[in-house]
Design an enzyme around this catalytic site. Structure first.
Site, PDB file in Angstrom:
ATOM      1  N   CYS A 146      17.645  -0.098  80.003  1.00 46.34           N
ATOM      2  CA  CYS A 146      17.452  -1.554  80.072  1.00 46.34           C
ATOM      3  C   CYS A 146      17.691  -2.108  81.466  1.00 46.34           C
ATOM      4  O   CYS A 146      17.306  -3.225  81.779  1.00 46.34           O
ATOM      5  CB  CYS A 146      18.387  -2.246  79.081  1.00 46.34           C
ATOM      6  SG  CYS A 146      18.177  -1.661  77.390  1.00 46.34           S
ATOM      7  N   THR A 190       8.075 -12.243  57.879  1.00 46.44           N
ATOM      8  CA  THR A 190       7.552 -11.164  57.043  1.00 46.44           C
ATOM      9  C   THR A 190       8.109  -9.825  57.501  1.00 46.44           C
ATOM     10  O   THR A 190       8.085  -9.498  58.693  1.00 46.44           O
ATOM     11  CB  THR A 190       6.014 -11.131  57.115  1.00 46.44           C
ATOM     12  OG1 THR A 190       5.515 -12.391  56.677  1.00 46.44           O
ATOM     13  CG2 THR A 190       5.443 -10.021  56.249  1.00 46.44           C
ATOM     14  N   GLN A 238      24.048   3.649  69.722  1.00 49.18           N
ATOM     15  CA  GLN A 238      24.043   5.053  70.151  1.00 49.18           C
ATOM     16  C   GLN A 238      24.732   5.976  69.147  1.00 49.18           C
ATOM     17  O   GLN A 238      24.444   7.171  69.101  1.00 49.18           O
ATOM     18  CB  GLN A 238      24.731   5.188  71.515  1.00 49.18           C
ATOM     19  CG  GLN A 238      24.000   4.501  72.656  1.00 49.18           C
ATOM     20  CD  GLN A 238      22.658   5.122  72.977  1.00 49.18           C
ATOM     21  OE1 GLN A 238      22.404   6.288  72.699  1.00 49.18           O
ATOM     22  NE2 GLN A 238      21.774   4.336  73.558  1.00 49.18           N
ATOM     23  N   HIS A 296      14.903   3.432  66.878  1.00 49.84           N
ATOM     24  CA  HIS A 296      14.299   4.409  67.789  1.00 49.84           C
ATOM     25  C   HIS A 296      15.314   5.297  68.493  1.00 49.84           C
ATOM     26  O   HIS A 296      14.940   6.180  69.260  1.00 49.84           O
ATOM     27  CB  HIS A 296      13.399   3.708  68.809  1.00 49.84           C
ATOM     28  CG  HIS A 296      14.117   2.889  69.827  1.00 49.84           C
ATOM     29  ND1 HIS A 296      14.230   3.274  71.143  1.00 49.84           N
ATOM     30  CD2 HIS A 296      14.761   1.699  69.734  1.00 49.84           C
ATOM     31  CE1 HIS A 296      14.905   2.351  71.812  1.00 49.84           C
ATOM     32  NE2 HIS A 296      15.227   1.385  70.976  1.00 49.84           N
ATOM     33  N   GLY A 324      18.271  -3.416  68.002  1.00 48.80           N
ATOM     34  CA  GLY A 324      19.693  -3.548  68.256  1.00 48.80           C
ATOM     35  C   GLY A 324      20.066  -4.796  69.026  1.00 48.80           C
ATOM     36  O   GLY A 324      21.104  -5.416  68.764  1.00 48.80           O
TER      37      GLY A 324
END
Length: 395
Positions: free
Chosen positions: A327, A239, A181, A203, A72
């Protein structure tokens, strides 16, 4: 200590078994580079194409509008920086809010200091909802982008995205939303909501870490963010993380399929959590909108105590929670989100964020609230501020 009660699903979620199962073959059996032309590599390419379709379907978007990223934060950076570069001939003004994730706020600071952008940070009300009149008044002839998060990562408030999209369209301005979220927790249709760009991260919805995407509406003139090869239609080199992409596709499909039943359960447990806390623990405040909030979000502030102390004591009982965004968990400063909704520093410091999952039970909620009552009472008993407050109340 008994079982662990995990209440930090806004930070990260457990990867669902069916997601892991979908990913496994791409580590050891179908491990070819999807950019290669031989048949073996085509299996990897097919996996990427399927996942792109699963995610596009979840948003009501086209496959070619989904661009995979490493998460994100990268998607947020891409949306802001590349839009600024692509549209700077039109203007240099970006509008956002004071409660955005730091991936947006710090990117705006960079653009302001290093690239000459003008940034307006719009206020929110006491529930963390953006003030639409203030947002519209902030628009100038130089405005090229409005970026407002779909739902706040700390207090869970859901923004009036459709109204913001309409304002942006009326003024001919691009609209980006950080939906990290919200995606998988609430229904999102990019056309119905007028969204031009949308960021997400795997995640947060029982997918793997290290994978995200940026939805870019067809026709939006946005430049490459990572230069190199021709991957992602020449817009994001490197990649592809095939297992991660496949896992994200499976997680998105699962999230949409289970959303109604899953979120109904989360809302029931969330409301029970909030009801008991508000009724049984004095001097506590619910943060965020009482109803327009994410199904799994509980954020409360307890007066006269520190949130970090609560977290450590809850951890002793096997309860994983948070005092704000993961974070910024190492920061001693109070949450910028709580300050933006008008909480004084001393109350903001006593905040607790609990974010549930479909596995969180009523019994879990009752256990945590019972322990919280003990913890809060014990911490307040040691607080000189609380002692002074009680003395004043008696006089």
């Amino acid at each position: 200590m008994g079982k662990m009660i995990y209440l930090d699903n806004a930070a990260t979620t457990k990867t669902a078994p069916e997601v892991v199962e979908a990913m496994l073959p791409y580590f050891t059996e179908m491990y070819g580079n999807p950019s290669s032309i031989y048949d073996f590599a085509s299996k990897s390419k097919e996996g990427v194409t399927k996942a792109r379709g699963q995610i596009a379907d979840a948003l009501g978007a086209k496959r070619e509008e989904i661009y995979f990223t490493a998460g994100g934060s990268e998607a947020d950076n891409w949306a802001l920086k590349a839009t600024f570069e692509a549209y700077k001939s039109k203007g240099n003004h970006i509008i956002t809010t004071k409660i955005e994730h730091h991936a947006i706020l710090h990117t705006c600071e960079y653009l302001e200091k290093e690239r000459g952008a003008k940034i307006t940070y719009v206020d929110v009300d006491e529930n963390g909802i953006v003030k639409l009149d203030e947002l519209e008044k902030a628009i100038t002839p130089e405005t090229i982008l409005i970026s407002v998060m779909f739902a706040n990562n700390e207090i869970g408030s859901i923004q009036p995205i459709k109204e913001i999209g309409a304002i942006a369209k009326e003024h001919g301005i691009l609209f980006h939303t950080d939906a990290v979220q919200a995606f998988g927790q609430v229904p999102i249709n990019v056309d119905e909501l007028g969204i031009d760009m949308l960021s997400s991260s795997g995640h947060k919805l029982n997918g793997p870490k290290g994978i995200g995407f940026l939805y870019i509406r067809k026709g939006v003139k946005i430049r490459s963010f990572v230069h190199g090869g021709a991957q992602e239609r020449k817009r994001r080199a490197g990649t592809e993380n095939v297992p991660g992409i496949v896992g994200y596709g499976a997680a998105a499909e699962r999230a949409i399929r289970t959303m109604e039943e899953r979120t109904a359960k989360e809302i029931q447990v969330r409301d029970h959590f909030i009801d008991r806390i508000m009724k049984e623990i004095p001097y506590v405040k619910l943060n965020g909108h009482p109803t327009k909030r994410l199904p799994n979000n509980v954020n409360v502030s307890f007066q006269f105590i520190e949130g970090e102390s609560m977290l450590l004591m809850l951890d002793n009982y096997g309860v994983c929670a948070s005092s704000g965004s993961a974070c910024t968990s190492g920061s001693l400063d109070p949450s910028h989100v709580l300050l933006a909704i008008g909480l004084p520093h001393e109350i903001a410091h006593g905040s607790l964020r609990m974010t549930l999952s479909e596995e969180t039970t009523m019994e879990d909620a009752d256990f945590v609230v019972d322990k919280l009552k003990e913890i809060v009472s014990g911490l307040r008993a040691m607080s000189p501020l609380y002692e002074d407050f009680i003395k004043k109340q008696k006089n």
